[in-house]
Design an enzyme around this catalytic site. Structure first.
Site, PDB file in Angstrom:
ATOM      1  CG  ASP A  53      -1.820   1.207   1.309  1.00 59.12           C
ATOM      2  OD1 ASP A  53      -1.679   2.127   0.477  1.00 59.12           O
ATOM      3  OD2 ASP A  53      -2.663   1.245   2.227  1.00 59.12           O
ATOM      4  CB  VAL A  54       2.139   3.484  -2.701  1.00 60.98           C
ATOM      5  CG1 VAL A  54       2.664   2.375  -3.595  1.00 60.98           C
ATOM      6  CG2 VAL A  54       0.830   4.057  -3.233  1.00 60.98           C
ATOM      7  CG  ASN A  80       1.391   3.134 -12.876  1.00 55.57           C
ATOM      8  OD1 ASN A  80       0.879   3.815 -13.764  1.00 55.57           O
ATOM      9  ND2 ASN A  80       0.869   1.985 -12.469  1.00 55.57           N
ATOM     10  CE1 TYR A 148      -6.051  10.047 -11.682  1.00 63.76           C
ATOM     11  CE2 TYR A 148      -6.465  11.750 -13.326  1.00 63.76           C
ATOM     12  CZ  TYR A 148      -5.863  10.561 -12.953  1.00 63.76           C
ATOM     13  OH  TYR A 148      -5.063   9.884 -13.851  1.00 63.76           O
ATOM     14  CE  LYS A 152      -2.477  10.946 -11.605  1.00 61.89           C
ATOM     15  NZ  LYS A 152      -1.337  10.016 -11.422  1.00 61.89           N
TER      16      LYS A 152
END
Length: 243
Positions: A53-54, A80, A148, A152
């Site tokens: 789990d990053v 990613n 999101y 980004k």
């Protein structure tokens, strides 16, 4: 090392790197999906699967420890792993959903980049490369995508800071901004997705393998050269002129 390697772009990139002779660590939340990616790489590939789990600092530390134990060094991180979150109007987005997207897309990317930076700075020969998965949304938003899109846009700042801070240590960092690769996350593109004018429209997609070839090119460059930003997108998608 490829995060989010259990599906989509992460899987495509991991398989392309493995086919090109890289030793690849596959990281992602779902152990079964990682095992499926490893199986697709074939018996001749050198792969390591590490369920991760990053967004969890302890998981990320364990991931990099496992990679160094197996391979001895970290030459490449493809940052990613990401999630879109529910496509709902801004006023209906819960704080929990906002936080979930930020934790994976931004905090997770930072944690992995920080761990890679430390490893690349200390190893001998020194240096390495970090490639961040940005998005078309690092430039222009879609409706109902505030979490999101914000993460980004932040990814671009992360990329620039890593590039600057990595210069003294032979650490290169670039970003690939991807538009409409055919993955589970973009399934809605092919059935109709909300446009800026309020209409629903089907959008063209491209094969994730096209993205993977671009990442491979970026990864294969000598550390004296760097693709700082690359945009790879379905040719006819509504990006130029979007909004």
């Amino acid at each position: 090392m490829v995060t989010g390697a259990g599906s989509g772009i992460g899987r495509a990139v991991a398989l392309t790197l493995a086919a090109a002779g890289w030793s690849v660590a596959l990281a992602g939340r779902r152990a079964q999906a990682l095992d499926e990616t490893a199986a697709l790489a074939g018996d001749g590939a050198t792969v390591l699967t590490v369920p991760t789990d990053v967004s969890d600092a302890h998981d990320v530390a364990a991931l990099f420890s496992s990679v160094r134990d197996r391979f001895g060094r970290v030459d490449l991180l493809f940052n990613n792993a990401g999630t879109f979150g529910p496509p709902v109007p801004l006023e209906d987005l819960s704080y929990e959903d906002w936080r979930s997207v930020v934790d994976v897309n931004l905090n997770g990317a930072f944690l992995c980049a920080q761990a890679a930076f430390r490893a690349m700075k200390e190893q001998s020969p020194r240096g390495g490369r970090i490639i961040n998965n940005g998005s078309i949304s690092a430039h222009v938003p879609r409706p109902h995508s505030i979490a999101y899109t914000a993460t980004k846009h932040a990814m671009t700042g992360l990329t620039k800071s890593l590039s600057l801070d990595g210069r003294p240590y032979d650490i290169a960092c670039g970003q690939i901004d991807i538009g409409n690769a055919a993955t589970e996350m973009t399934g809605r593109m092919q059935t109709g997705i909300l446009q800026a004018n309020g209409e629903l429209a089907v959008e063209p997609v491209m094969d994730a393998a096209d993205v993977a070839r671009t990442v491979l090119h970026m990864a294969a460059l000598p550390l004296a050269a760097n693709v700082q930003f690359a945009t790879v997108m379905a040719t006819a998608m509504p990006f130029i002129g979007r909004g």
